[in-house]
Scaffold this motif. Structure first.
Motif, PDB file in Angstrom:
ATOM      1  N   TYR A   1     -28.486 -47.598 -42.819  1.00 15.64           N
ATOM      2  CA  TYR A   1     -29.320 -47.862 -41.477  1.00 15.64           C
ATOM      3  C   TYR A   1     -30.767 -48.331 -42.094  1.00 15.64           C
ATOM      4  O   TYR A   1     -31.203 -47.416 -42.655  1.00 15.64           O
ATOM      5  CB  TYR A   1     -29.436 -46.567 -40.536  1.00 15.64           C
ATOM      6  CG  TYR A   1     -30.692 -46.566 -39.580  1.00 15.64           C
ATOM      7  CD1 TYR A   1     -30.346 -47.378 -38.182  1.00 15.64           C
ATOM      8  CD2 TYR A   1     -31.736 -45.658 -39.760  1.00 15.64           C
ATOM      9  CE1 TYR A   1     -31.442 -47.499 -37.424  1.00 15.64           C
ATOM     10  CE2 TYR A   1     -32.751 -45.715 -38.692  1.00 15.64           C
ATOM     11  CZ  TYR A   1     -32.624 -46.662 -37.408  1.00 15.64           C
ATOM     12  OH  TYR A   1     -33.475 -46.622 -36.615  1.00 15.64           O
TER      13      TYR A   1
ATOM     14  N   CYS B   1     -34.744 -51.710 -37.027  1.00 14.00           N
ATOM     15  CA  CYS B   1     -34.145 -51.069 -35.513  1.00 14.00           C
ATOM     16  C   CYS B   1     -35.241 -51.389 -34.739  1.00 14.00           C
ATOM     17  O   CYS B   1     -36.375 -51.317 -34.573  1.00 14.00           O
ATOM     18  CB  CYS B   1     -34.017 -49.743 -35.848  1.00 14.00           C
ATOM     19  SG  CYS B   1     -33.258 -48.935 -34.273  1.00 14.00           S
TER      20      CYS B   1
ATOM     21  N   GLY C   1     -34.708 -49.989 -31.399  1.00 11.16           N
ATOM     22  CA  GLY C   1     -34.671 -49.129 -30.497  1.00 11.16           C
ATOM     23  C   GLY C   1     -33.681 -49.437 -29.210  1.00 11.16           C
ATOM     24  O   GLY C   1     -34.089 -48.806 -28.270  1.00 11.16           O
ATOM     25  N   CYS C   2     -33.025 -50.422 -29.326  1.00 14.43           N
ATOM     26  CA  CYS C   2     -32.252 -50.911 -28.119  1.00 14.43           C
ATOM     27  C   CYS C   2     -31.087 -49.769 -27.587  1.00 14.43           C
ATOM     28  O   CYS C   2     -30.711 -49.995 -26.691  1.00 14.43           O
ATOM     29  CB  CYS C   2     -31.692 -52.217 -28.433  1.00 14.43           C
ATOM     30  SG  CYS C   2     -30.237 -52.265 -29.949  1.00 14.43           S
ATOM     31  N   LYS C   3     -30.809 -49.008 -28.455  1.00 18.30           N
ATOM     32  CA  LYS C   3     -29.516 -48.184 -28.251  1.00 18.30           C
ATOM     33  C   LYS C   3     -28.404 -48.658 -27.954  1.00 18.30           C
ATOM     34  O   LYS C   3     -27.550 -48.003 -27.375  1.00 18.30           O
ATOM     35  CB  LYS C   3     -30.229 -47.211 -27.306  1.00 18.30           C
ATOM     36  CG  LYS C   3     -31.495 -46.298 -27.411  1.00 18.30           C
ATOM     37  CD  LYS C   3     -31.594 -45.214 -26.364  1.00 18.30           C
ATOM     38  CE  LYS C   3     -32.924 -44.436 -26.648  1.00 18.30           C
ATOM     39  NZ  LYS C   3     -33.021 -43.385 -25.686  1.00 18.30           N
ATOM     40  N   SER C   4     -28.240 -49.950 -28.272  1.00 16.94           N
ATOM     41  CA  SER C   4     -26.803 -50.588 -28.271  1.00 16.94           C
ATOM     42  C   SER C   4     -25.768 -49.795 -29.007  1.00 16.94           C
ATOM     43  O   SER C   4     -24.531 -49.312 -28.457  1.00 16.94           O
ATOM     44  CB  SER C   4     -26.969 -51.953 -28.620  1.00 16.94           C
ATOM     45  OG  SER C   4     -25.820 -52.447 -28.662  1.00 16.94           O
ATOM     46  N   CYS C   5     -26.325 -49.069 -30.069  1.00 21.06           N
ATOM     47  CA  CYS C   5     -25.235 -48.408 -31.063  1.00 21.06           C
ATOM     48  C   CYS C   5     -24.814 -47.029 -30.139  1.00 21.06           C
ATOM     49  O   CYS C   5     -23.794 -46.505 -30.304  1.00 21.06           O
ATOM     50  CB  CYS C   5     -25.929 -48.033 -32.432  1.00 21.06           C
ATOM     51  SG  CYS C   5     -27.483 -47.309 -32.054  1.00 21.06           S
TER      52      CYS C   5
ATOM     53  N   ILE D   1     -30.544 -42.292 -31.121  1.00 24.18           N
ATOM     54  CA  ILE D   1     -31.707 -43.064 -31.628  1.00 24.18           C
ATOM     55  C   ILE D   1     -32.865 -42.211 -31.314  1.00 24.18           C
ATOM     56  O   ILE D   1     -33.256 -41.941 -29.939  1.00 24.18           O
ATOM     57  CB  ILE D   1     -31.987 -44.538 -31.128  1.00 24.18           C
ATOM     58  CG1 ILE D   1     -30.840 -45.452 -31.737  1.00 24.18           C
ATOM     59  CG2 ILE D   1     -33.076 -45.063 -31.627  1.00 24.18           C
ATOM     60  CD1 ILE D   1     -30.591 -45.609 -33.221  1.00 24.18           C
TER      61      ILE D   1
ATOM     62  N   LYS E   1     -31.859 -43.173 -36.656  1.00 21.21           N
ATOM     63  CA  LYS E   1     -30.518 -42.999 -35.989  1.00 21.21           C
ATOM     64  C   LYS E   1     -29.780 -41.961 -36.759  1.00 21.21           C
ATOM     65  O   LYS E   1     -29.796 -41.747 -37.795  1.00 21.21           O
ATOM     66  CB  LYS E   1     -29.787 -44.184 -36.449  1.00 21.21           C
ATOM     67  CG  LYS E   1     -28.251 -44.220 -35.770  1.00 21.21           C
ATOM     68  CD  LYS E   1     -27.543 -45.833 -36.170  1.00 21.21           C
ATOM     69  CE  LYS E   1     -26.175 -46.084 -35.819  1.00 21.21           C
ATOM     70  NZ  LYS E   1     -25.658 -46.085 -37.003  1.00 21.21           N
TER      71      LYS E   1
ATOM     72  N   PHE F   1     -22.056 -53.468 -32.854  1.00 17.57           N
ATOM     73  CA  PHE F   1     -22.853 -53.968 -31.493  1.00 17.57           C
ATOM     74  C   PHE F   1     -24.394 -53.751 -32.002  1.00 17.57           C
ATOM     75  O   PHE F   1     -24.936 -53.925 -30.967  1.00 17.57           O
ATOM     76  CB  PHE F   1     -22.391 -53.138 -30.429  1.00 17.57           C
ATOM     77  CG  PHE F   1     -21.073 -53.573 -29.924  1.00 17.57           C
ATOM     78  CD1 PHE F   1     -20.806 -54.663 -29.470  1.00 17.57           C
ATOM     79  CD2 PHE F   1     -19.884 -52.637 -30.235  1.00 17.57           C
ATOM     80  CE1 PHE F   1     -19.537 -55.099 -28.851  1.00 17.57           C
ATOM     81  CE2 PHE F   1     -18.824 -53.018 -30.140  1.00 17.57           C
ATOM     82  CZ  PHE F   1     -18.467 -54.159 -29.187  1.00 17.57           C
TER      83      PHE F   1
ATOM     84  N   PRO G   1     -27.608 -55.547 -32.802  1.00 17.98           N
ATOM     85  CA  PRO G   1     -28.014 -56.980 -32.598  1.00 17.98           C
ATOM     86  C   PRO G   1     -28.703 -57.214 -33.835  1.00 17.98           C
ATOM     87  O   PRO G   1     -28.977 -58.689 -34.081  1.00 17.98           O
ATOM     88  CB  PRO G   1     -28.545 -57.006 -31.493  1.00 17.98           C
ATOM     89  CG  PRO G   1     -29.273 -55.672 -31.135  1.00 17.98           C
ATOM     90  CD  PRO G   1     -28.352 -54.702 -31.687  1.00 17.98           C
ATOM     91  N   THR G   2     -29.412 -56.381 -34.550  1.00 14.77           N
ATOM     92  CA  THR G   2     -30.405 -56.848 -35.660  1.00 14.77           C
ATOM     93  C   THR G   2     -30.037 -56.696 -37.266  1.00 14.77           C
ATOM     94  O   THR G   2     -30.704 -56.990 -37.944  1.00 14.77           O
ATOM     95  CB  THR G   2     -31.772 -56.035 -35.429  1.00 14.77           C
ATOM     96  OG1 THR G   2     -31.489 -54.810 -35.733  1.00 14.77           O
ATOM     97  CG2 THR G   2     -32.290 -56.253 -34.165  1.00 14.77           C
TER      98      THR G   2
ATOM     99  N   SER H   1     -28.029 -51.321 -38.281  1.00 14.35           N
ATOM    100  CA  SER H   1     -26.876 -50.515 -38.848  1.00 14.35           C
ATOM    101  C   SER H   1     -25.810 -51.472 -39.298  1.00 14.35           C
ATOM    102  O   SER H   1     -25.403 -52.342 -38.719  1.00 14.35           O
ATOM    103  CB  SER H   1     -26.085 -49.856 -37.710  1.00 14.35           C
ATOM    104  OG  SER H   1     -27.170 -48.523 -37.135  1.00 14.35           O
TER     105      SER H   1
HETATM  106  S1  SF4 Z   1     -28.273 -50.996 -31.936  1.00 12.51           S
HETATM  107 FE1  SF4 Z   1     -29.391 -51.433 -33.876  1.00 12.51          FE
HETATM  108  S2  SF4 Z   1     -31.282 -52.251 -33.430  1.00 12.51           S
HETATM  109 FE2  SF4 Z   1     -30.479 -51.053 -31.559  1.00 12.51          FE
HETATM  110  S3  SF4 Z   1     -31.046 -48.949 -31.521  1.00 12.51           S
HETATM  111 FE3  SF4 Z   1     -29.127 -49.092 -32.651  1.00 12.51          FE
HETATM  112  S4  SF4 Z   1     -29.522 -49.480 -34.656  1.00 12.51           S
HETATM  113 FE4  SF4 Z   1     -31.593 -49.897 -33.695  1.00 12.51          FE
END
Ligand code: SF4
Ligand code: SF4
Ligand code: SF4
Length: 325
Positions: free
Chosen positions: A43, A48, A50-54, A101, A114, A197, A199-200, A203
């Motif tokens: 990570y 990151c 902070g989109c919380k897709s994870c 997150i 994370k 998932f 996007p950046t 992770s």
């Molecule tokens: S999905 Fe990736 S970018 Fe989005 S909060 Fe989780 S670790 Fe961060």
């Protein structure tokens, strides 16, 4: 038979004396090695957003009761169903939240972090579990949980230096819950949901050895230069270019408590991000060393037997017609 407070204190004191006199630094067992094919995550908090897709996809692909979205009357749904829904926003890991997150912003610094199971190389949870419900997979190194074996003692919770396993207090037949590195997805040839998932590329998944090399290489990059960060997996073909941030010169998880399969990079010191400051030696190896010394010399069983026998003798005095002290 009963054990009163005095007996308990005696037992504690006796054990303390024995520990102080018999266990010396360096006497504890050596930490365990990571399996050569161990898998894990890297990570990079500097990527990151902070989109919380994870978090959302962790819940979705681990069929967490109480998905990421709730209706206002408390019904939960795993899919977006309309604007009447509100986000589930837990403050910490819970039995329904295996990955969280968190945000840090202070003194002009800001970062996300994370949190989930670190998949320790020498896990305290595995060492403490009396029925082997927590186990470390010999090949992948994933720390797994078997609900069928679990007796609910929660020793794993106490023994985890990262405060990860959570107990299902609200369930009739509660289990411990923690990230198991999406092993059900790995078995199907997929990667962990939090990595797939993201996007950046914050992770990413892969062999721990490759993740370590990638993390070490990132620390050597010049701040402000451009680097093509892999997305999804450490060897992923899809890459996103980004200017390199100023890293703190520390790979978290590389050495903490004997090493972890979850490595982290950040631009803010990890203690500020809420990570505990831990020794390099695993707690599991230390406690196993102490147990080894005590049981090797049969000290602990003899002390415990003596105290219990004393308690039994006193509590049956009246039955034997003797005067109590
Ligand atoms: S999905 Fe990736 S970018 Fe989005 S909060 Fe989780 S670790 Fe961060
Ligand atoms: S972080 Fe805690 S629960 Fe996870 S492997 Fe380590 S000791 Fe076990
Ligand atoms: S590996 Fe799976 S269970 Fe673990 S944090 Fe990622 S999505 Fe959640």
């Amino acid at each position: 038979m009963s054990i009163n407070r005095r007996d308990f204190l005696k037992l504690t004191a006796a054990s303390g004396i024995l520990l102080a006199s018999d266990v010396k630094p360096g006497q504890a067992a050596t930490g365990k090695e990571m399996p050569p094919q161990a898998v894990g995550f890297l990570y990079d908090a500097t990527l990151c957003i902070g989109c919380k897709s994870c978090m959302y996809n962790c819940k979705k692909y681990n069929t967490m009761p109480g998905g990421a979205l709730y209706t206002e009357d408390g019904r939960n749904m795993n899919e977006w169903n309309g604007p009447e829904q509100i986000w589930d926003a837990p403050r910490d890991l819970t039995a329904k939240t295996l990955n969280i997150i968190k945000a840090y912003a202070e003194e002009g610094e800001q970062s996300f972090i994370k949190r989930h199971c670190m998949h320790c190389v020498d896990p305290g949870c595995v060492s403490a579990c009396p029925v082997s419900a927590m186990q470390k997979d010999g090949k992948t190194g994933i720390v797994t949980y078997d609900a069928d074996k679990c007796i609910g003692c929660r020793y794993c919770q106490v023994a985890c230096p990262f405060n990860v396993p959570k107990f299902e207090w609200e369930e009739a037949f509660p289990q411990l819950r923690k990230c198991e590195l999406c092993r059900h997805r790995l078995a199907e040839g997929d990667i962990p949901a939090c990595c797939e998932f993201c996007p950046t590329g914050a992770s990413i998944f892969g062999p721990v050895e490759e993740l370590r090399k990638e993390a070490e290489m990132r620390l050597r990059l010049r701040t402000g230069s451009e680097y093509e960060y892999p997305v999804g997996t450490v060897d992923g073909a899809f890459k996103l270019p980004k200017k390199v941030d100023q890293y703190v010169n520390h790979i978290h998880g590389l050495e903490e408590v004997g090493g972890c399969q979850y490595l982290m990079l950040a631009s803010v010191p990890f203690d500020k991000l809420g990570m505990p400051t831990l020794p390099k030696k695993s707690y599991a190896s230390t406690s196993e060393g102490i147990q080894h010394v005590l049981y090797n010399k049969m000290i602990a069983p003899i002390v415990v037997f003596g105290v219990l026998a004393g308690a039994a003798f006193r509590s049956t005095k009246s039955e034997r017609g003797e005067r109590d002290e």
